[in-house]
Every structure is written in structure tokens, then in C-alpha cells.
Design a protein around this motif. Structure first.
Motif, PDB file in Angstrom:
ATOM      1  N   HIS A   1       0.825  -1.223   0.000  1.00 15.17           N
ATOM      2  CA  HIS A   1       0.000   0.000   0.000  1.00 15.17           C
ATOM      3  C   HIS A   1       0.852   1.263   0.000  1.00 15.17           C
ATOM      4  O   HIS A   1       0.446   2.282   0.562  1.00 15.17           O
ATOM      5  N   ARG A   2       1.990   1.224  -0.639  1.00 16.37           N
ATOM      6  CA  ARG A   2       2.879   2.384  -0.601  1.00 16.37           C
ATOM      7  C   ARG A   2       2.254   3.636  -1.231  1.00 16.37           C
ATOM      8  O   ARG A   2       2.670   4.748  -0.944  1.00 16.37           O
ATOM      9  N   ALA A   3       1.260   3.462  -2.091  1.00 13.39           N
ATOM     10  CA  ALA A   3       0.622   4.617  -2.730  1.00 13.39           C
ATOM     11  C   ALA A   3      -0.532   5.186  -1.895  1.00 13.39           C
ATOM     12  O   ALA A   3      -1.078   6.227  -2.244  1.00 13.39           O
ATOM     13  N   ASN A   4      -0.895   4.506  -0.818  1.00 11.09           N
ATOM     14  CA  ASN A   4      -2.002   4.955   0.033  1.00 11.09           C
ATOM     15  C   ASN A   4      -1.417   5.406   1.366  1.00 11.09           C
ATOM     16  O   ASN A   4      -1.047   4.598   2.203  1.00 11.09           O
ATOM     17  N   LEU A   5      -1.323   6.728   1.553  1.00 10.05           N
ATOM     18  CA  LEU A   5      -0.598   7.286   2.699  1.00 10.05           C
ATOM     19  C   LEU A   5      -1.122   6.762   4.022  1.00 10.05           C
ATOM     20  O   LEU A   5      -0.350   6.273   4.862  1.00 10.05           O
ATOM     21  N   GLU A   6      -2.414   6.835   4.247  1.00 10.63           N
ATOM     22  CA  GLU A   6      -2.942   6.488   5.567  1.00 10.63           C
ATOM     23  C   GLU A   6      -2.908   4.985   5.821  1.00 10.63           C
ATOM     24  O   GLU A   6      -2.608   4.537   6.930  1.00 10.63           O
ATOM     25  N   ARG A   7      -3.193   4.172   4.808  1.00 12.27           N
ATOM     26  CA  ARG A   7      -3.118   2.715   5.000  1.00 12.27           C
ATOM     27  C   ARG A   7      -1.667   2.284   5.205  1.00 12.27           C
ATOM     28  O   ARG A   7      -1.365   1.422   6.038  1.00 12.27           O
ATOM     29  N   ARG A   8      -0.762   2.889   4.441  1.00 14.46           N
ATOM     30  CA  ARG A   8       0.655   2.579   4.621  1.00 14.46           C
ATOM     31  C   ARG A   8       1.107   2.967   6.027  1.00 14.46           C
ATOM     32  O   ARG A   8       1.847   2.217   6.690  1.00 14.46           O
ATOM     33  N   ALA A   9       0.676   4.121   6.500  1.00 18.60           N
ATOM     34  CA  ALA A   9       1.062   4.566   7.836  1.00 18.60           C
ATOM     35  C   ALA A   9       0.571   3.592   8.903  1.00 18.60           C
ATOM     36  O   ALA A   9       1.290   3.286   9.865  1.00 18.60           O
ATOM     37  N   THR A  10      -0.654   3.101   8.746  1.00 22.91           N
ATOM     38  CA  THR A  10      -1.208   2.161   9.717  1.00 22.91           C
ATOM     39  C   THR A  10      -0.338   0.916   9.839  1.00 22.91           C
ATOM     40  O   THR A  10      -0.035   0.449  10.954  1.00 22.91           O
ATOM     41  N   HIS A  11       0.096   0.368   8.710  1.00 23.28           N
ATOM     42  CA  HIS A  11       0.909  -0.849   8.750  1.00 23.28           C
ATOM     43  C   HIS A  11       2.339  -0.566   9.219  1.00 23.28           C
ATOM     44  O   HIS A  11       2.919  -1.368   9.967  1.00 23.28           O
ATOM     45  N   LEU A  12       2.906   0.555   8.795  1.00 18.59           N
ATOM     46  CA  LEU A  12       4.257   0.888   9.261  1.00 18.59           C
ATOM     47  C   LEU A  12       4.277   1.098  10.769  1.00 18.59           C
ATOM     48  O   LEU A  12       5.246   0.712  11.444  1.00 18.59           O
ATOM     49  N   ALA A  13       3.248   1.712  11.307  1.00 16.60           N
ATOM     50  CA  ALA A  13       3.192   1.936  12.751  1.00 16.60           C
ATOM     51  C   ALA A  13       3.230   0.622  13.512  1.00 16.60           C
ATOM     52  O   ALA A  13       3.848   0.518  14.577  1.00 16.60           O
ATOM     53  N   ALA A  14       2.557  -0.405  12.974  1.00 17.67           N
ATOM     54  CA  ALA A  14       2.526  -1.705  13.637  1.00 17.67           C
ATOM     55  C   ALA A  14       3.773  -2.528  13.355  1.00 17.67           C
ATOM     56  O   ALA A  14       4.120  -3.418  14.142  1.00 17.67           O
ATOM     57  N   ALA A  15       4.466  -2.232  12.251  1.00 19.76           N
ATOM     58  CA  ALA A  15       5.623  -3.048  11.863  1.00 19.76           C
ATOM     59  C   ALA A  15       6.917  -2.599  12.512  1.00 19.76           C
ATOM     60  O   ALA A  15       7.870  -3.372  12.569  1.00 19.76           O
ATOM     61  N   THR A  16       6.958  -1.373  12.999  1.00 18.32           N
ATOM     62  CA  THR A  16       8.220  -0.784  13.446  1.00 18.32           C
ATOM     63  C   THR A  16       8.335  -0.843  14.956  1.00 18.32           C
ATOM     64  O   THR A  16       7.400  -0.469  15.680  1.00 18.32           O
ATOM     65  N   VAL A  17       9.500  -1.291  15.423  1.00 21.79           N
ATOM     66  CA  VAL A  17       9.752  -1.390  16.858  1.00 21.79           C
ATOM     67  C   VAL A  17      10.725  -0.309  17.305  1.00 21.79           C
ATOM     68  O   VAL A  17      10.454   0.463  18.225  1.00 21.79           O
TER      69      VAL A  17
END
Length: 951
Positions: free
Chosen positions: A359-375
């Protein structure tokens, strides 16, 4: 691969009959199925969808996903995407090209696909309703929503709005929600159908049909533990197979054992663990992204992760295959939940990282997953989250923005960025009426000196000001924080004006200190405005002057317009008008700040259309406190233009919200405006009660902004009742005759009150001195309303009849005079009385008649009676009854006049800030009042009605 098939349901005869009636009804309906986990809601949804499909309906299915419940409008996007107009070029060739373009613009702004002004829930709801009606034009439409408890709040609010308005359509909306989880559908006021467990007889029938070879002991145990839950009846036997002789089965559950949903999770977990690793990973990505939620006939391409190579999960009874699309879908929401719960933290993070790439082209969906993926701290991810927060804020998602900014702070690589992002989160939380959360966010900053940081001062001051009305200590604290920031900056050359420096210096030394400073400056201006105190304002202006070019142009505009328009307002109107063009791209708090400037310059009509579009959105999922400010601004413009019934409703709504959120300052402000409104309408008891309540709260706290409004309400009420001495005493409490007290914002607004009260109490010299002071202060250059009342006051106090006629002519000829009907009627009444004494009754009636008519249409009872008394004194015969004309509200009369002048509904709506549909509704009510049935008859009807009121 196994496909989804339709099976005959066991039991549920009443529910099936209800759903058959629902699908086959002649008109549109909405229905909410409410029941426990696994009780069969999804099966009933499938049954209804199959019925609708057989009857030729179009069926669109969607499902709430827990991972998306914080994404504004994620659920709505999933539901309506299949119905949106297609290719722009092909659509533009058709007859509905214009409406398609408008629809794409609205939905593009909502879903972040295009720049635009995000609409309110009402506006968006109307657009969705229009889309659904158009989609159902050729064949009926059934919308099926599973797991509604996971729909984001914004989507649920829009769908609730739509669901209550389907009765005249061919659209049906069917929603399933769990009883154990709260959702916005709980308060949507939609009809509900409770789904209970199966009866003992039906439970036994279902178990025997699905598992005919069970031993007696296992069968008894399943029936006992399933308690009529269909999912348990279907799934538990496989878990217990081959264990008929196991003594431990006696302790399998029992009344105090593991709850049924958890046992089913364990059951699914065992099956998931048996899958190959790559299949488990595929299911996890699908579960975290909301894939495989339905077996719908319409899907949203490209918005969910498409699971592949998962036949093994189908064989294990975890997935099915949608017949219409061939896509994998989870057999039950509990399967999706079990997939997530059985994965390790590292597996979940890896899945989220892959989904962020998808979802790299979808800012908010990408942000949701990055927030959960990053420690670990990661500045790039923090930046993406920060950008997503900005996007959400502009779309009315301030609450989501707080979450993303808080997570961005946690992932910041250096303390300065962490502190800045926590401060941003606290700032947005404050405007979202989450003052306690704002304070906690600031305290969460571990940086050195954070306890006394500018951000902590900001959060504490917001809480003290809006909850407690504390203008004294907050002014000291914010001033001290600004001075500290100033002293830490390089020296600047101060200016001597009260409007700050000559150039915009908002971004200083990397931007962050400038942003914090600007926030503190704007808050200091707001505190000073509420104080209404000369000493406080002069201290504020000295401090701003010392900041030099650290003060932004926008802050200087606020400094001038919020403080004293008599002295600093001239020449500011053009900047405020120009800013109206940029409102869609601004954060909501910037819109409301500019709205305050527009109010002081009587230019709210330029801002009100935007305010009305966004206020509902902000009150629901956005900046709630800012939304309350917008309600005040809408109320003030409604009062100014004579829409008093609407103003009453707006004011009461603002009061209820302020009380609900503990914003006592805003509650007092709502009461103050409602007191003014009651005084205008002649509701003297209500006006005095509200005035006393406001005064008792505001005066001890030094909130001069509100005590001035209370005194203004007192003056207006006294004038309306003929108590001119009391009116004079209230008016001079705001400012003395012949001068305009510095920083008393009600001083120019009560010009007519003081002048009239002085004239009627034998203080002609004071009245004249005050009118001349208004002229000499340049009030006509400040705003159209102040120009109207200044020339009106000069006409009232003129020393010669020629001067009176000249000044009255100037007042009546003001280009926007009719936009302020109450003031214009007062000026006409006063001039008519003067003309009567000089030239006789016949000459006076041309002024007294329109004044009396205006007061009646407005509902200004006391003033209308006074005008009628003056008319009778001119020798006018008793007025023939004109109930039809008199029954028109001021707004209805304006609409009727404009329509009689040939304007279309759209043109009238643009001029009066109404939708064409609202204009049409008003005309529908106006016609019978005037005894007509067509638009063409309007002009003659109005002429006859006006003529009937002539002597």
C-alpha cells in the motif's frame, strides 16, 4: 478448491421471514442484526443476499475489520467504491457528466484521492444517498455490512444518516453487529432484529445434520457446551472427535470454564498451526489487511491484500472461495481473529511491513501498517505517520491524527523530534476537546525540562481557559513561555504597532520553535480577547512587538481584528475576504480563527458556507472544540441576517456540546449569545435569566468578552420593553457616551443602543456626541454593518432635517444594508418617527411600514408593536389582516423575494448559504402561506400582500 455454497438453514423461521419481508419490501429500509459471536448473523446476511440476488437485486457486501477501525472512512470506501462512476472520459460523455464530476470530487476529498473541501457528515451522507439512489435506478440495491462494530466512526455515522432516509428508495441496508462490543450503530436509531441462540430442538437438528455420526457422549457434550450457538455446534465436534473415552472431556468446559469464543479460537488455532508456514503467512497478511471479509458480488479492487495459494486452508475449514470472484474469504470472523492471535509478534510485524509495501501509494493505510511493523526508532516511518496525521486532520479525522502523532513521537530518533510530535499530538487533542489527553501527552515527554516546556504550558493553558475560564493566570503563564522563547532567539528589532512585526517569521531555526511560538501567540491573543481588558491587551501587544519578525502575518491579522476593530480594523477586510478562498486547505482551527476575524469585521457570510460544510464533520471525529467555535460563528451570522429560529437551534446545540465536554467557557458563551437572541425576540424573562447566569459566571473571572455580551443583551431587552433608562445604564457599562472604550469589542456593536437610550432619556447631547464619535473613529471604514449603524446614528441625532435625510439616505443606500435587517428596521423606524413630526403621517408611512413588516418577519415582538403604534399615530387605518404574509419568517420572505425576482433555487442557495433542496423545501411551505401554487404567481402575491398592509 472448495467454493461457498448456499445451504438450507436450520430453524430461524422467524428471522428468515423477517428478512424475506425486508428484501421484498416495496420501499427502502435499514435493519440491524444484533447477536453474540457465532450466533449466525453472517449466515443470515448470506441468506438475505441470496434472496436478493434471486430477485434481481444488485448486492454489495462489506465487512468491518478491526485493523481499520481507526482509519477514517475506510468502511465507507469499501462499501461504495463498486458504485462510484467509472472512467472519467467515458462518463463525461453522458448526460450526468456534471453530477459525476461533482460526486467524484466529494468522494475524492473524503478518501484522500484528490484535493478538495472535505464535507460534513450531512453533506457526505446526502452525496452517498444520491449515489445509492442512482445505483438503484435500474434494479433494487442491497447493501450488506458484516461486523459493523469494526466500522470506523466516520463511516458508521454516514451510514446511520443514510439508513434513516431510505424509505422512498429502492435501497436496503442490512448490518450485523456483535452484542459484546460497542459501536456507533448502537445509537444510529435504526430498526433492529435480535438474533438469539437456537432452541434446543433446532440445535439438535443442526448438529445431527452436520455431524450425524457423533457418539452419544460427544453429542450430549457439544449440545451442552454450545448452548445453541450455531458456530460451536458446527466446529466443536471436529475438535472432540476420537475422544469419546477421554475422562478429561468431563472438564472440557462447564459453567465456569473457558468462554465459548476463546474455545473456538483454540480450535481454529490448532488447525492454523497445522498449516504450512507460507500458508500461515498468507492468511496473516490477509487478516491484518481485512482481506477475505465477504463473499460479495462486488469487490473493491486493489484495496485489500489478495490471498493466494491457500487451498490448504480451504481444506482445513478455515477459508472458503467466493463463487462470484474466486477469491479466498475467511469462513468466519473468528478465524481471522485466531490467525492474528496465533502469530508471533515478529510474524505480525513482518506481515505489516509487507502490507506497507503493498500500500505504498495509500498514505494512511501505509502509515497504519508501518506503525505496527516498526519497533525501534525510525525517522522515515515517523515522518510517514506525521504526514498521515496531517491528511487525517484536513479530512475531519483529528482523533486518528492524535494516534498517529503519538506513535510518530515514539518512533522519533532524537529527543527534539519526539518532543515536537508529542506537542503536536497534544495540540490536536486539545482542539479535539480531549484536554485531559493533551495534558497526559505532554507529561509523557521524557525530555529534559519537559515539565515546564512551551508544549506543557500550551496544554495547561487550554485546559484552564476552556474548562475554567481562567484568563488571568493563563495570560501570565503563556506570556512567560513566549518571553522565554524570545530570549532564547537572536535579538530582533521591535515594532511599535499593536499588530506585531512587519514580516512573517513563523519558521525559525528549523521551524519547530516558530510553530510552538505561533501557537502560544495565537493562544495569548485568544486569552486577551476573552479578557476584554485594556491592560491585558496592551501587555499582549507590547510582547508581540518585542518579538519582531517572529510573529506571522496571520497572527498580526488576529491581533488587529480580535482586539479593537475601532482602532485597528480599518483596511483588514480585504485580507479576511482573500483568506476565504484558501479555507479547504487549512486545518480546522485555522478556519475558525479566520472566522473570528471575519466576525469582528462583519464578513462571516464569506466563511459561513465552508463552516456549515465542515462543522458536523469536526464535531463527530475531528476537532470537536474547534467545531464548537464554528457553531458560535454560524449562530452569530444567523442572528445578523435575521435567521433567528435557526440561530436558536444552533445555539442550543452548541450549549449542549459544551456542557457535554466540560467546556464551561464555551457553555457560558453559548448562553450569552442565546441571551442576545432572546432579547431581540422579545423573550424578556429568558433573556434576563440567561444574562444573569452569564454575568454571575464571567464577571468574577474577569471574562470581559462575555460580560459585554451580557450587558448588550440587557440593553437590547430593555429597549424592546421600553425601559430606556435601564438600557442606557447597560449601554454605558460597555462604553461611555462620546468614546469607544479601547478593546471593548461590543462598544461599536451597541452604538444604536446607546444612542437610542440616550435620546429617549433626555440625553440628546450624549447621543449626538456618541454618533459623531463613531463617525470620527472611522467606523464606516471598518465593516458594512458598522457603516450602516453609524449613518443611522447620525440620522437619529442630526441637528437639521436636511442632515437627517442625508444620513438616513447613506444608511439605506449601503450595498449590504439588507443583510442586517434588524438594524435597518430600527433606523427606518427612528427616521419615520422624525419624519412624522416634521412632515406628517403620510410621509412617515413609507419608512414605518417596511420597519413594521421587517420586525414582524423577524419575530421581534416588542419592536413590531412599537412600529405598529407609531403607524397608528400617523392616522393609518387599522391594518387589514394579512396572515399569510405575516406568517412568513424573515428567511422565507427573503427566499420569496429572490424567487420572485427570477433567481433559480441554486442562485438563491448560493446567496443565502443554503442547498437548492432546502430552498425548494422553503418554497413548498411558502406557497400555501401566500395562497398560490406556482412560482410564477410569487411576484403578484407579494405585491398584493404588501399592498394590503398599506394604509
Amino acid at each position: 478448491m472448495q467454493s461457498i455454497t448456499t445451504t438450507t438453514m436450520v430453524g430461524r423461521e422467524d428471522e428468515q421471514a423477517e428478512l424475506a419481508a425486508f428484501v421484498g419490501s416495496a420501499t427502502g429500509r435499514a435493519l440491524v442484526l444484533r447477536g453474540d459471536t457465532g450466533v449466525g448473523k453472517s449466515s443470515l446476511l448470506g441468506h438475505a443476499a441470496a434472496l436478493a440476488d434471486r430477485e434481481g437485486h444488485r448486492v454489495v457486501r462489506a465487512a468491518g475489520v478491526e485493523a481499520e477501525s481507526a482509519l477514517p472512512y475506510a468502511g465507507l470506501h469499501q462499501l461504495i467504491h463498486p458504485l462510484l462512476p467509472g472512467d472519467a472520459e467515458s462518463e463525461a460523455a453522458g448526460p450526468d457528466a456534471g453530477s459525476d464530476a461533482g460526486m467524484r470530487a466529494v468522494f475524492g476529498a473524503v478518501f484522500g484521492a484528490a484535493q478538495g473541501d472535505p464535507p460534513s457528515v450531512m453533506t457526505l451522507g446526502i452525496a452517498v444517498l444520491g449515489l445509492l439512489l442512482r445505483s438503484a435506478a435500474e434494479r433494487p440495491l442491497l447493501l450488506v455490512l458484516d461486523d459493523g462494530q469494526w466500522f470506523d466512526d466516520a463511516s458508521a455515522d454516514v451510514l446511520g444518516f443514510v439508513g434513516r432516509r431510505l424509505s422512498s428508495s429502492r435501497v436496503r441496508l442490512l448490518i450485523a453487529v456483535r452484542t459484546d462490543l460497542a459501536s456507533r450503530f448502537d445509537t444510529a436509531a435504526l430498526p433492529e432484529l435480535p438474533i438469539a441462540a437456537l432452541t434446543d430442538e433446532d440445535a439438535a437438528r443442526l448438529l445431527d445434520r452436520r455431524h450425524p455420526d457423533l457418539g452419544r457422549r460427544i453429542r450430549r457434550l457439544v449440545l451442552e457446551q454450545a448452548e445453541g450457538n450455531p458456530l460451536a455446534l458446527v466446529e466443536l465436534p471436529a475438535h472432540l472427535a476420537g475422544r469419546a473415552d477421554d475422562p478429561a472431556l468431563d472438564d472440557f468446559s462447564g459453567p465456569h470454564g473457558v468462554p465459548l469464543p476463546r474455545r473456538l479460537h483454540q480450535l481454529y488455532g490448532a488447525r492454523i498451526a497445522a498449516l504450512d508456514e507460507h500458508v500461515r503467512a498468507e492468511l496473516l497478511r490477509g487478516a491484518l489487511d481485512g482481506a477475505g471479509t465477504t463473499a460479495g458480488t462486488d469487490t473493491v479492487p486493489g484495496t485489500r491484500y489478495p490471498m493466494r495459494d491457500a487451498d490448504q486452508a480451504v481444506a482445513a475449514g478455515l477459508l472458503d472461495v467466493a463463487v462470484a470472484t474466486g477469491e479466498f474469504v475467511f469462513r468466519h470472523p473468528l478465524v481471522r481473529s485466531a490467525v492474528v492471535r496465533t502469530a508471533t509478534p515478529n510474524q505480525r510485524r513482518a506481515a505489516h511491513l509487507e502490507l506497507a509495501r503493498v500500500h505504498r501509494a495509500n498514505l494512511e493505510r501505509r502509515a497504519t501498517h508501518l506503525a505496527a511493523a516498526t519497533v525501534d526508532p525510525d525517522e522515515e516511518v515517523a515522518g510517514v505517520l506525521e504526514a498521515a496525521a496531517g491528511s487525517a486532520t484536513r479530512r475531519g479525522g483529528a482523533l486518528a491524527a492524535v494516534t498517529w502523532l503519538t506513535r510518530a513521537a515514539e518512533l522519533s530518533e532524537n529527543p527534539a523530534d519526539r518532543s515536537r510530535r508529542l506537542a503536536d499530538a497534544a495540540f490536536v487533542a486539545g482542539h479535539a476537546a480531549r484536554l485531559g489527553q493533551a495534558h497526559r501527552l505532554v507529561r509523557a515527554d521524557p525530555g529534559p525540562g519537559s515539565a515546564g516546556s512551551p508544549a506543557s504550558v500550551l496544554a495547561a493553558a487550554y485546559q484552564a481557559l476552556y474548562q475554567d475560564g481562567d484568563v488571568r493566570s493563563t495570560h501570565r503563564q503563556v506570556s512567560a513561555a513566549i518571553e522565554k522563547l524570545r530570549d532564547d532567539r537572536p535579538a530582533v528589532t521591535p515594532t511599535a504597532t499593536p499588530t506585531g512585526a512587519a514580516v512573517d517569521g513563523g519558521a525559525v531555526d528549523g521551524g519547530e520553535p516558530g510553530e510552538v511560538l505561533t501557537r502560544l501567540v495565537v493562544l495569548l491573543l485568544a486569552i486577551s480577547q476573552y479578557s476584554g481588558d485594556r491592560t491585558v491587551w496592551e501587555s499582549t501587544h507590547r510582547l508581540l512587538a518585542s518579538l519582531g519578525d517572529l510573529v506571522t502575518d496571520r497572527a498580526r491579522l488576529y491581533s488587529a481584528t480580535w482586539s479593537d476593530v475601532t482602532r485597528y480594523g480599518a483596511g483588514r477586510a480585504e485580507a479576511v475576504r482573500a483568506a476565504a478562498a484558501d479555507l479547504p486547505g487549512l486545518a480546522p482551527w485555522d478556519v475558525s480563527r479566520l472566522g473570528a476575524a471575519a466576525y469582528h469585521l462583519d464578513l462571516l457570510d464569506h466563511y459561513r458556507p465552508h463552516l456549515q460544510r465542515v462543522v458536523d464533520r469536526e464535531l463527530e471525529t475531528g476537532a470537536v472544540a474547534t467545531g464548537m467555535v464554528m457553531l458560535h460563528q454560524i449562530l452569530l451570522d444567523q442572528m445578523a441576517v435575521g435567521e433567528w429560529a435557526e440561530a436558536e437551534s444552533t445555539g442550543q446545540r452548541g450549549l449542549d456540546l459544551a456542557a457535554e465536554h466540560g467546556h464551561h467557557l464555551f457553555a457560558a458563551q453559548s448562553r450569552a449569545y442565546l441571551a442576545q437572541l432572546a432579547a431581540l425576540r422579545g423573550q424578556l424573562g429568558r433573556a434576563r435569566d440567561l444574562q444573569a447566569e452569564v454575568d454571575a459566571w464571567a464577571r468574577p473571572r474577569g471574562v470581559g468578552f462575555l460580560t459585554q455580551v451580557a450587558d448588550s443583551a440587557g440593553a437590547t431587552a430593555a429597549l424592546g420593553s421600553g425601559d430606556h433608562e435601564a438600557a442606557y445604564l447597560y449601554a454605558i457599562g460597555i462604553t461611555r457616551p462620546g468614546t469607544f472604550r479601547p478593546y471593548a469589542y461590543q462598544a461599536p456593536r451597541t452604538l444604536l443602543d446607546l444612542v437610542e437610550a440616550a435620546r429617549h432619556t433626555g440625553r440628546a447631547e450624549q447621543a449626538r456626541a456618541h454618533a459623531l464619535a463613531a463617525r470620527d473613529a472611522g467606523l464606516p471604514l471598518v465593516s458594512p454593518r458598522l457603516a450602516l449603524i453609524t449613518y443611522g446614528a447620525l440620522a437619529m441625532t442630526a441637528e437639521s432635517d436636511g442632515e437627517a435625510a442625508e444620513m438616513f439616505g447613506r444608511a439605506e443606500a449601503q450595498p449590504e444594508a439588507d443583510r442586517f435587517p434588524f438594524e435597518l428596521a430600527r433606523i427606518r423606524l427612528a427616521h419615520g418617527i422624525r419624519v412624522h413630526h416634521v412632515r406628517g403621517g403620510a410621509a412617515a408611512r413609507q419608512y414605518l411600514l417596511p420597519a413594521a413588516g421587517a420586525f414582524e418577519r423577524l419575530g421581534a415582538a416588542g419592536w413590531a408593536e412599537r412600529a405598529r403604534a407609531e403607524l397608528r399615530a400617523t392616522g393609518a387605518p387599522p391594518r387589514t389582516a394579512t396572515p399569510n404574509l405575516a406568517s412568513l419568517t424573515w428567511q422565507e420572505r427573503r427566499i420569496a423575494d429572490l424567487a420572485a425576482g427570477g433567481l433559480t433555487n441554486k442562485e438563491i442557495g448560493t446567496r443565502m448559504h443554503l442547498s437548492p433542496r432546502t430552498v425548494s423545501s422553503h418554497l413548498y411551505r411558502i406557497f400555501p402561506k401566500l395562497g398560490i401554487t406556482t412560482r410564477a404567481a410569487l411576484r403578484d402575491a407579494l405585491s398584493r400582500a404588501d399592498g394590503a398592509s398599506q394604509p
